[in-house]
Write a protein that holds these residues in place. Structure first.
Motif, PDB file in Angstrom:
ATOM      1  N   ARG A 122      76.918 -13.298   1.769  1.00 23.85           N
ATOM      2  CA  ARG A 122      77.727 -12.138   2.167  1.00 23.85           C
ATOM      3  C   ARG A 122      77.549 -10.996   1.166  1.00 23.85           C
ATOM      4  O   ARG A 122      77.415  -9.832   1.550  1.00 23.85           O
ATOM      5  CB  ARG A 122      79.204 -12.548   2.253  1.00 23.85           C
ATOM      6  CG  ARG A 122      79.519 -13.332   3.517  1.00 23.85           C
ATOM      7  CD  ARG A 122      80.904 -13.916   3.489  1.00 23.85           C
ATOM      8  NE  ARG A 122      81.370 -14.289   4.818  1.00 23.85           N
ATOM      9  CZ  ARG A 122      82.406 -15.084   5.048  1.00 23.85           C
ATOM     10  NH1 ARG A 122      83.084 -15.610   4.036  1.00 23.85           N
ATOM     11  NH2 ARG A 122      82.764 -15.350   6.276  1.00 23.85           N
ATOM     12  N   THR A 156      73.847  -9.523   1.511  1.00 19.88           N
ATOM     13  CA  THR A 156      73.540  -8.764   2.742  1.00 19.88           C
ATOM     14  C   THR A 156      74.582  -7.689   3.026  1.00 19.88           C
ATOM     15  O   THR A 156      74.367  -6.855   3.897  1.00 19.88           O
ATOM     16  CB  THR A 156      73.502  -9.704   3.973  1.00 19.88           C
ATOM     17  OG1 THR A 156      74.791 -10.350   4.088  1.00 19.88           O
ATOM     18  CG2 THR A 156      72.413 -10.769   3.846  1.00 19.88           C
ATOM     19  N   ASP A 157      75.711  -7.765   2.329  1.00 15.15           N
ATOM     20  CA  ASP A 157      76.837  -6.873   2.605  1.00 15.15           C
ATOM     21  C   ASP A 157      77.278  -6.998   4.062  1.00 15.15           C
ATOM     22  O   ASP A 157      77.560  -6.023   4.742  1.00 15.15           O
ATOM     23  CB  ASP A 157      76.454  -5.420   2.263  1.00 15.15           C
ATOM     24  CG  ASP A 157      77.683  -4.578   1.943  1.00 15.15           C
ATOM     25  OD1 ASP A 157      78.747  -5.176   1.721  1.00 15.15           O
ATOM     26  OD2 ASP A 157      77.578  -3.338   1.952  1.00 15.15           O
ATOM     27  N   ARG A 158      77.299  -8.232   4.541  1.00 18.87           N
ATOM     28  CA  ARG A 158      77.738  -8.528   5.905  1.00 18.87           C
ATOM     29  C   ARG A 158      78.815  -9.612   5.847  1.00 18.87           C
ATOM     30  O   ARG A 158      79.032 -10.195   4.779  1.00 18.87           O
ATOM     31  CB  ARG A 158      76.564  -9.028   6.733  1.00 18.87           C
ATOM     32  CG  ARG A 158      75.480  -7.988   6.957  1.00 18.87           C
ATOM     33  CD  ARG A 158      74.330  -8.651   7.668  1.00 18.87           C
ATOM     34  NE  ARG A 158      73.304  -7.697   8.057  1.00 18.87           N
ATOM     35  CZ  ARG A 158      72.302  -8.012   8.873  1.00 18.87           C
ATOM     36  NH1 ARG A 158      72.214  -9.228   9.374  1.00 18.87           N
ATOM     37  NH2 ARG A 158      71.402  -7.112   9.180  1.00 18.87           N
ATOM     38  N   ASP A 159      79.420  -9.919   7.006  1.00 21.09           N
ATOM     39  CA  ASP A 159      80.576 -10.820   7.007  1.00 21.09           C
ATOM     40  C   ASP A 159      80.368 -12.187   7.659  1.00 21.09           C
ATOM     41  O   ASP A 159      80.914 -13.192   7.200  1.00 21.09           O
ATOM     42  CB  ASP A 159      81.740 -10.146   7.757  1.00 21.09           C
ATOM     43  CG  ASP A 159      82.109  -8.816   7.147  1.00 21.09           C
ATOM     44  OD1 ASP A 159      82.264  -8.769   5.919  1.00 21.09           O
ATOM     45  OD2 ASP A 159      82.206  -7.819   7.900  1.00 21.09           O
ATOM     46  N   TYR A 208      85.470 -14.544  10.649  1.00 25.81           N
ATOM     47  CA  TYR A 208      84.039 -14.309  10.463  1.00 25.81           C
ATOM     48  C   TYR A 208      83.220 -15.600  10.385  1.00 25.81           C
ATOM     49  O   TYR A 208      82.067 -15.577   9.975  1.00 25.81           O
ATOM     50  CB  TYR A 208      83.810 -13.472   9.201  1.00 25.81           C
ATOM     51  CG  TYR A 208      84.394 -12.088   9.315  1.00 25.81           C
ATOM     52  CD1 TYR A 208      83.866 -11.188  10.243  1.00 25.81           C
ATOM     53  CD2 TYR A 208      85.471 -11.692   8.527  1.00 25.81           C
ATOM     54  CE1 TYR A 208      84.403  -9.921  10.373  1.00 25.81           C
ATOM     55  CE2 TYR A 208      86.012 -10.423   8.639  1.00 25.81           C
ATOM     56  CZ  TYR A 208      85.468  -9.542   9.570  1.00 25.81           C
ATOM     57  OH  TYR A 208      85.989  -8.297   9.708  1.00 25.81           O
ATOM     58  N   HIS A 228      77.499 -10.203  17.212  1.00 26.28           N
ATOM     59  CA  HIS A 228      77.807  -9.573  15.918  1.00 26.28           C
ATOM     60  C   HIS A 228      76.579  -8.852  15.368  1.00 26.28           C
ATOM     61  O   HIS A 228      76.053  -9.214  14.313  1.00 26.28           O
ATOM     62  CB  HIS A 228      78.304 -10.642  14.925  1.00 26.28           C
ATOM     63  CG  HIS A 228      79.463 -11.404  15.448  1.00 26.28           C
ATOM     64  ND1 HIS A 228      80.754 -10.961  15.359  1.00 26.28           N
ATOM     65  CD2 HIS A 228      79.518 -12.575  16.144  1.00 26.28           C
ATOM     66  CE1 HIS A 228      81.558 -11.820  15.942  1.00 26.28           C
ATOM     67  NE2 HIS A 228      80.840 -12.806  16.434  1.00 26.28           N
ATOM     68  N   GLU A 233      74.007  -6.820  13.459  1.00 26.49           N
ATOM     69  CA  GLU A 233      73.971  -6.306  12.074  1.00 26.49           C
ATOM     70  C   GLU A 233      75.080  -6.837  11.185  1.00 26.49           C
ATOM     71  O   GLU A 233      75.360  -6.255  10.158  1.00 26.49           O
ATOM     72  CB  GLU A 233      74.081  -4.752  12.059  1.00 26.49           C
ATOM     73  CG  GLU A 233      73.241  -4.024  13.063  1.00 26.49           C
ATOM     74  CD  GLU A 233      71.905  -3.616  12.488  1.00 26.49           C
ATOM     75  OE1 GLU A 233      71.899  -2.825  11.538  1.00 26.49           O
ATOM     76  OE2 GLU A 233      70.875  -4.117  12.984  1.00 26.49           O
ATOM     77  N   ASN A 234      75.786  -7.878  11.625  1.00 25.08           N
ATOM     78  CA  ASN A 234      76.866  -8.360  10.763  1.00 25.08           C
ATOM     79  C   ASN A 234      76.789  -9.852  10.450  1.00 25.08           C
ATOM     80  O   ASN A 234      77.730 -10.431   9.922  1.00 25.08           O
ATOM     81  CB  ASN A 234      78.236  -8.004  11.356  1.00 25.08           C
ATOM     82  CG  ASN A 234      79.318  -8.010  10.278  1.00 25.08           C
ATOM     83  OD1 ASN A 234      79.010  -7.880   9.078  1.00 25.08           O
ATOM     84  ND2 ASN A 234      80.562  -8.204  10.668  1.00 25.08           N
ATOM     85  N   ALA A 269      75.665 -12.570   8.083  1.00 32.63           N
ATOM     86  CA  ALA A 269      75.151 -12.681   6.712  1.00 32.63           C
ATOM     87  C   ALA A 269      74.193 -13.854   6.597  1.00 32.63           C
ATOM     88  O   ALA A 269      73.153 -13.755   5.942  1.00 32.63           O
ATOM     89  CB  ALA A 269      76.316 -12.864   5.739  1.00 32.63           C
ATOM     90  N   ALA A 290      69.312 -11.694   8.319  1.00 31.50           N
ATOM     91  CA  ALA A 290      70.303 -12.641   7.768  1.00 31.50           C
ATOM     92  C   ALA A 290      69.572 -13.661   6.894  1.00 31.50           C
ATOM     93  O   ALA A 290      68.352 -13.789   6.967  1.00 31.50           O
ATOM     94  CB  ALA A 290      71.026 -13.344   8.911  1.00 31.50           C
TER      95      ALA A 290
END
Ligand code: PMP
Length: 446
Positions: free
Chosen positions: A142, A145-148, A179, A198, A200-201, A203, A232
């Protein structure tokens, strides 16, 4: 190895075990520390509840009964219990201390050994339990990648990130699971759906490369491709498979390299240590502000000495160790299935899975999981000195004699099960409380 109790004598006493369980219940909720070793996983009142000592592939319970063990401490004892090379290394280290105020150089040696052996490993950090590193892997993914969203399947331990999306989510606030998205093992469409829902979200995808189920052709490759396509990370939970399926883990056996991988059980032949290994750029996220992973006992030197000795032994005896594990697992799976067919109950029970973890399945006439049939099998096997809780986890110490004894016992036990199925009296034959569901089953891992 001598046997003080005849293998075929079903009249062993587990009286002291049952007394200890009563005592344990008074001071230990659940009676044990590990779900898979707790009385609920066996036949309460019949199965042993406490072990006293272990050597090679055998252990002795608190009543002095000897067993051929197929649980192997839930996986760690890959070389067999009380292995001299590992235990001597620990004793030597204890003479110099196991905890210090600064890191010990063994940390570097073991990390370097893992980098050499494990395909995905460029950098390594240590923990104490599988949980430590599976939870860290999701956090690193997380942060990197700055994702959730974490896409997960199967059992990866008890951290909230995993159990928030399972049947074991009591005590976890509902929002925590927002998430965490579960997919089906070998069901690539269910992974695609998570990416579609999801965009682009996501991770990371975290999966065991193999567990009770083996990967279907192309499944792991498709996970790798999907992760790459969507930016991801791919994480393999190798807590069980690491150093067991092959020296380089399941990732080496199946030829698919993840970005991060988690290790624990087999790496130190039973001493408490775990590790996360992976890509340098991802692992270096741990050097960035705001990303914390720290614990007092990670890096404790006795367990590192055990890891060093275990990895050295595995490396210099690679063909012998993995050859044995596959020989034992294959022989038990094939032998079990032949015997089930001989007794005419192969439609009600079978053994399956790749040799390093051979799982038994018991079903009722409708094809649903049959806890009573499983309990009768365990009861009669335990009474005859073969210990398992469902899976067979072979070690390098299991001998041809162990296999022979085991299959002779299974012949008798499957005959009893066949008679019980024929007479429709499985439940009446149970001498104790049947097994309950395991946390693995509750997370869809079996
Ligand atoms: N992942 C897998 C695949 C496991 O088998 C386990 C333990 N059974 C864990 C994670 C959790 O490891 P630990 O119990 O050492 O925390």
């Amino acid at each position: 190895m001598s046997r003080d109790v005849s293998l075929y004598s079903p009249d062993r006493s587990t009286e002291r075990s049952q007394e200890l369980l009563e005592r344990a219940r008074g001071v230990i909720p659940g009676g044990a520390q590990t779900n898979s070793k707790s009385p609920s996983q066996f036949v309460r009142g019949v199965s042993p509840t406490h072990a006293e000592r272990a050597e090679g592939s055998h252990f002795w319970d608190i009543d002095g009964n000897e067993y051929i063990d197929y649980l192997m401490a839930c996986g760690p004892a890959i070389l067999g219990y009380s292995h001299p090379a590992v235990d001597d290394a620990v004793r030597d280290q204890l003479n110099h201390g196991s905890m210090f105020s600064l890191p010990h150089a063994l940390q570097i040696e073991v990390a370097e050994a893992m980098v050499e052996l494990v395909p995905c490993a460029e950098m390594v950090r240590f923990g104490k339990n599988g949980n430590d590193v599976t939870a860290l892997a999701t956090k690193l993914a997380r942060a990197y990648t700055d994702r959730d969203v974490i896409a997960t399947a199967g059992y990866h331990g008890w951290p909230d990130v995993f159990l928030s999306a399972s049947d074991s989510a009591r005590g976890i606030p509902a929002g925590v699971g927002e998430y965490t998205k579960r997919f089906g093992y070998n069901d690539i469409e269910s992974v695609r759906e998570i990416f579609a829902e999801h965009p682009e979200n996501v991770a990371a995808i975290i999966a065991t490369a193999a567990s009770a189920e083996t990967p279907e052709d192309g499944f792991l490759e498709d996970l790798r491709e999907l992760a790459d396509e969507h930016g991801a990370l791919l994480i393999f939970d190798e807590v069980f498979t690491g150093f067991r399926f092959a020296l380089g883990g399941a990732q080496e056996l199946f030829g698919v390299t993840p970005d991060l991988a988690c290790f624990a059980k087999a790496m130190a032949n039973g001493y408490p240590i775990s590790a996360i290994a992976g890509r340098r750029d991802v692992m270096q996220t741990l050097e960035e502000p705001g990303v914390t992973f720290s614990m007092t006992y990670a890096g404790e030197a006795a367990s590192l000495a055990a890891t060093k000795a275990t990895l050295e032994h595995l490396r210099s005896n690679e063909d012998e160790v993995y050859g044995r594990i596959f020989t034992v697992g294959d022989a038990i799976r094939e032998g079990f299935n032949d015997l089930a067919a001989d007794h005419g109950i192969d439609h009600r029970t079978s053994a399956f899975g790749i040799a390093p973890r051979v799982v038994t399945r018991f079903t009722d006439a409708e094809g649903d999981h049959d806890t009573h049939a499983k309990s009768l099998f365990l009861q009669e096997a335990h009474k005859r000195g073969v210990f398992l809780s469902g899976s067979h986890i072979p070690s390098a110490a299991h001998t041809d004699e162990d296999i022979r004894h085991t299959l002779e016992v299974y012949d008798r036990v499957l005959k009893i099960l066949a008679e019980a199925i024929e007479n429709d009296d499985i439940e009446e034959r149970l001498e104790g409380k049947p097994v309950g569901t395991s946390i693995r089953e509750r997370t869809g891992d079996r």
